[in-house]
Design a protein around this motif. Structure first.
Motif: not given
Ligand code: NAD
Ligand code: HSO
Ligand code: ZN
Length: 440
Positions: A147-151, A353-359, A375-382, A390-395
């Motif tokens: 279960a993913y309340p964080s998501s 580091v050129r390519h990573a969802g989160a570092v 704080g940063p989003n955990h929904v990230l490209p795989t 990019s990470p999920l964001g307001v944009y």
């Protein structure tokens, strides 16, 4: 015999010196390795059924894949009152942890808020960009194997910051078990509608709409390979954020971090899903063996041992490389969802580091902190899509419209330019439309 082999820990050992290294790495990283023909066919069939049969298909698939016995959509719909009850019934510690995480995630995303802008040229012409939110967003909250309340927070809070009008959440409830922390998070994050549906059928419902589920403008959120494949397939009919499929971690270690810590970091993503991917890269041979031994020791103590074992055996790897430069080349090639730079001087690595969802930088930054509350989003490209996503964001919940307001003088200045180019394209109406507005 090392502890790793004694415990039956099965994980690929690769060395960049091996002649077949490139081929083995390619096979390990291939999208088709998880989204094979069978998955693609099943997803296509589910999308088509929900598109044509709506709620009826949604109920059938939910009963089949989540082992439910629903006969109407009312049984797969949760109202605001149920969400509020879940929130109020939470143990104090959970309510506080949820609130702390929500505050931190909201604050981080406030920094992302893009503003509309414009400027005025000397002749009075105004040019600019207007930012507007999508009207209705669909958020996918996974729920098959955990279960993913964080998501819920990671999906819904940036949508709110963006100003989205209506948030529709879908979440599967295998065997009909509701997770109160998930429902409480939906209450806290101000979700408008919740449907207890998941998988490709939930993505289809959001994309096409059914009698009960409203069609959305954009679908965001992570999920397993069925969800990721379905999102990819409905793109165009509806917007999507990215491919956020089975979790991945790439740990790059200089040999100075406690092997027990790194073993658990690798497990932390492997435990999500048999399709998850955990990879260690190091140029320190003895350290690689120490991490393998730590993994072997810890594995039998893990609650989700079976999932971790399969994930490591099918998709994991311990990679020995020659040096730091090879490690940098590898991390950029893998373009992981999560990159842990478990090294003495992570800031020095960052420009490369050129390519990573989160570092995750330095020995103390466990990836798990980012999953919940940094704080940063955990929904990230795989699947290597961090090369262009990019990470999920307001944009992701906003779009931009260009603004052009010509003054009379501006129209006279631009008219001849447009007219010349239009006639060069043999588009006479374009040319004359511009010419009409030219003043002598
Ligand atoms: N990349 C990210 O940002 C991120 C974030 C969180 C979680 N994740 C990933 O999300 C995934 C969550 O997966 P999950 O399975 O726990 O939940 P999920 O909600 O993604 O998937 C469960 C649904 O999958 C469907 N399904 C399962 N087996 C099926 C089959 N054989 N045929 C058709 N449909 C089937 C069912 O409809 C079920 O409801 C994991 O892979 C995890 O690693 C990724
Ligand atoms: N690691 C996941 C993203 O791949 C996010 C998550 C949520 N809960 C635990 N982990
Ligand atoms: Zn995680």
């Amino acid at each position: 015999m090392s502890e790793a082999s004694a415990s039956g820990l099965e994980v690929a050992r690769l060395s960049t010196r091996d002649p077949d290294f490139e081929a083995r790495l390619d096979a390990l990283l291939a999208w088709e390795g998880v989204s094979d023909d069978a998955v693609q066919r099943r997803v296509a069939e589910i999308l088509d059924a929900v598109k044509t049969r709506g709620d009826a298909a949604l109920i059938d698939y939910s009963n089949r894949f989540d082992r439910l016995a629903a006969s109407s959509m009312a049984e797969l719909t949760l109202g605001a009152e149920r969400l509020r009850q879940a929130f109020e019934g939470l143990p104090e510690a959970q309510r506080e942890a949820l609130a702390t995480a929500a505050d931190r995630v909201r604050r981080y995303h406030e920094h992302q808020k893009p503003e509309s802008w414009s400027y005025t040229e000397a002749d009075g012409t105004v040019l600019g960009q207007q930012v507007t939110p999508v009207d209705r967003a669909g958020i996918y909250v996974p729920g098959g194997k955990a279960a993913y309340p964080s998501s819920v927070l990671m999906n819904a809070l940036p949508a709110h910051v963006a100003g989205v009008g209506e948030i529709v959440m879908v979440v599967p409830t295998p065997d009909g078990v509701l997770n109160d922390l998930v429902l409480a998070a939906a209450h806290l994050a101000g979700v408008d509608h919740v449907f207890t549906i998941g998988g490709a059928q939930a993505v289809a419902a959001l994309a096409y709409g059914t009698e009960t589920v409203p069609r959305v403008d954009k679908i965001v959120g992570p999920g397993n390979i069925y969800v990721a494949t379905a999102k990819r397939a409905v793109f165009g009919q509806v917007g999507i954020d990215m491919i956020a499929g089975p979790s991945e971690i790439l740990v790059v270690s200089d040999g100075g971090t406690d092997p027990d810590w790194l073993a658990m970091d690798l497990f932390s993503q492997a435990e999500h899903d048999e399709d998850a991917q955990s990879i260690l890269v190091t140029w320190d041979d003895a350290h690689l063996e120490a991490v393998a031994d730590a993994m072997a020791r810890a594995l039998p103590t893990m609650e989700r041992e079976a999932i971790i074992r399969t994930s490591l055996a099918e998709r994991g790897a311990l990679i020995h490389c020659r040096d730091r430069d090879e490690a940098v080349a590898l991390l950029n090639r893998i373009a992981p969802e999560h990159l842990e730079l478990s090294v003495a001087d992570p800031e020095a690595w960052l420009p490369e580091v050129r390519h990573a969802g989160a570092v995750f930088m330095g020995r103390y930054t466990a990836e798990a902190l980012g999953d919940y509350c940094a704080g940063p989003n955990h929904v990230l490209p795989t699947s290597g899509t961090a090369r262009f996503s990019s990470p999920l964001g307001v944009y992701d919940f906003q779009k931009r419209s260009s603004l052009i307001q010509c003054s009379a003088q501006g129209a006279s200045g631009l008219g001849p330019v447009a007219s010349t180019l239009a006639r060069g394209e043999s588009l006479t109406a374009h040319a004359r439309s511009a010419e009409y507005r030219i003043r002598d």
